[in-house]
Design a protein around this motif. Structure first.
Motif, PDB file in Angstrom:
ATOM      1  N   VAL A 199       0.833  -1.210   0.000  1.00 19.18           N
ATOM      2  CA  VAL A 199       0.000   0.000   0.000  1.00 19.18           C
ATOM      3  C   VAL A 199       0.866   1.258   0.000  1.00 19.18           C
ATOM      4  O   VAL A 199       0.564   2.238  -0.688  1.00 19.18           O
ATOM      5  N   ALA A 200       1.959   1.232   0.717  1.00 16.21           N
ATOM      6  CA  ALA A 200       2.850   2.398   0.778  1.00 16.21           C
ATOM      7  C   ALA A 200       3.434   2.766  -0.584  1.00 16.21           C
ATOM      8  O   ALA A 200       3.928   3.879  -0.763  1.00 16.21           O
ATOM      9  N   ASP A 201       3.373   1.858  -1.567  1.00 16.61           N
ATOM     10  CA  ASP A 201       3.878   2.128  -2.915  1.00 16.61           C
ATOM     11  C   ASP A 201       2.863   2.849  -3.793  1.00 16.61           C
ATOM     12  O   ASP A 201       3.201   3.314  -4.879  1.00 16.61           O
ATOM     13  N   GLY A 202       1.618   2.940  -3.344  1.00 15.80           N
ATOM     14  CA  GLY A 202       0.554   3.497  -4.177  1.00 15.80           C
ATOM     15  C   GLY A 202       0.855   4.885  -4.708  1.00 15.80           C
ATOM     16  O   GLY A 202       0.620   5.179  -5.886  1.00 15.80           O
ATOM     17  N   ALA A 203       1.378   5.767  -3.863  1.00 16.15           N
ATOM     18  CA  ALA A 203       1.664   7.141  -4.295  1.00 16.15           C
ATOM     19  C   ALA A 203       2.762   7.166  -5.362  1.00 16.15           C
ATOM     20  O   ALA A 203       2.649   7.886  -6.361  1.00 16.15           O
ATOM     21  N   ALA A 204       3.802   6.379  -5.178  1.00 17.81           N
ATOM     22  CA  ALA A 204       4.893   6.346  -6.162  1.00 17.81           C
ATOM     23  C   ALA A 204       4.410   5.754  -7.484  1.00 17.81           C
ATOM     24  O   ALA A 204       4.773   6.258  -8.561  1.00 17.81           O
ATOM     25  N   ILE A 205       3.584   4.735  -7.418  1.00 19.46           N
ATOM     26  CA  ILE A 205       3.044   4.130  -8.640  1.00 19.46           C
ATOM     27  C   ILE A 205       2.158   5.137  -9.366  1.00 19.46           C
ATOM     28  O   ILE A 205       2.230   5.271 -10.586  1.00 19.46           O
ATOM     29  N   TRP A 206       1.340   5.866  -8.626  1.00 14.64           N
ATOM     30  CA  TRP A 206       0.502   6.904  -9.219  1.00 14.64           C
ATOM     31  C   TRP A 206       1.378   7.939  -9.936  1.00 14.64           C
ATOM     32  O   TRP A 206       1.075   8.347 -11.063  1.00 14.64           O
ATOM     33  N   ARG A 207       2.467   8.374  -9.284  1.00  8.76           N
ATOM     34  CA  ARG A 207       3.358   9.376  -9.896  1.00  8.76           C
ATOM     35  C   ARG A 207       4.009   8.835 -11.177  1.00  8.76           C
ATOM     36  O   ARG A 207       4.116   9.553 -12.174  1.00  8.76           O
ATOM     37  N   ILE A 208       4.446   7.578 -11.152  1.00  7.07           N
ATOM     38  CA  ILE A 208       5.054   6.989 -12.353  1.00  7.07           C
ATOM     39  C   ILE A 208       4.032   6.937 -13.480  1.00  7.07           C
ATOM     40  O   ILE A 208       4.340   7.265 -14.631  1.00  7.07           O
TER      41      ILE A 208
END
Length: 186
Positions: free
Chosen positions: A30-39
């Motif tokens: 879940v903590a990766d969600g923001a980085a994935i959204w940005r990519i």
């Protein structure tokens, strides 16, 4: 190594190490969600979903998705996918994106090979499906080269015509059906 990687057979863990230098394959958290959204946003190619949807995706579909992590642990690329409910041997690849600084290193192909190997080991896999808009040459090359590597056929047909999209200006989505997929030896 994450708990998800530790649960995989040793031979698959070794295959996951065939990532471009300095990167490793992992299941998203879940903590990766923001980085994935940005990519996804920075790709300028993908239909950007809400940031909330990427958080949900990392929670509910982590078993059928992957991220590539750099030495700092941050995502450098990702693939989101899911199993078709009416076809439990079919993985649908929803989105593929690689951070600009990591492009040209074969990361997207390594992510796709790693994800399909992971899904095949955990539940079996006969086919991969994805949709690609006309003119998205990078995605066309990614999926046709994946099919060649695995000796699979590629069938194409328009899944969603442009007129079905309520926001206008959307190109048709062409369904790529890849399979049957043989043993996943990398």
């Amino acid at each position: 190594m994450t708990a998800a990687q530790a649960d995989l057979p040793t031979d698959l863990q070794a295959k996951y190490l065939k990532m471009p230098e300095g990167l490793r394959l992992d299941s998203p958290a879940v903590a990766d969600g923001a980085a994935i959204w940005r990519i996804a946003r920075d790709s300028k190619v993908l239909d950007l979903n809400s940031s909330y949807s990427y958080l949900l995706w990392c929670r509910d579909f982590a078993a059928t998705s992957v991220v590539a992590r750099g030495a700092d642990g941050e995502p450098a690329g990702f693939i989101t996918g899911y199993i078709r409910p009416e076809r439990p041997d079919t993985l649908v690849v929803w989105q593929v994106a690689v951070d600009h600084g990591q492009r040209g290193r074969g990361l997207a192909g390594a992510l796709l090979d790693g994800l399909t190997s992971k899904v095949a080991a955990e539940r079996g896999l006969a086919r991969v499906e994805t949709t690609i808009t006309p003119g998205n040459t990078a995605s066309e090359r990614l999926f046709t080269s994946y099919a060649r590597r695995h000796g699979a056929q590629v069938e194409r047909e328009v899944l969603f015509d442009a007129g079905l999209f309520p926001d206008g200006g959307h190109e048709p989505e062409v369904l790529y059906r890849i399979g049957p997929i043989g043993p996943l030896d990398f």
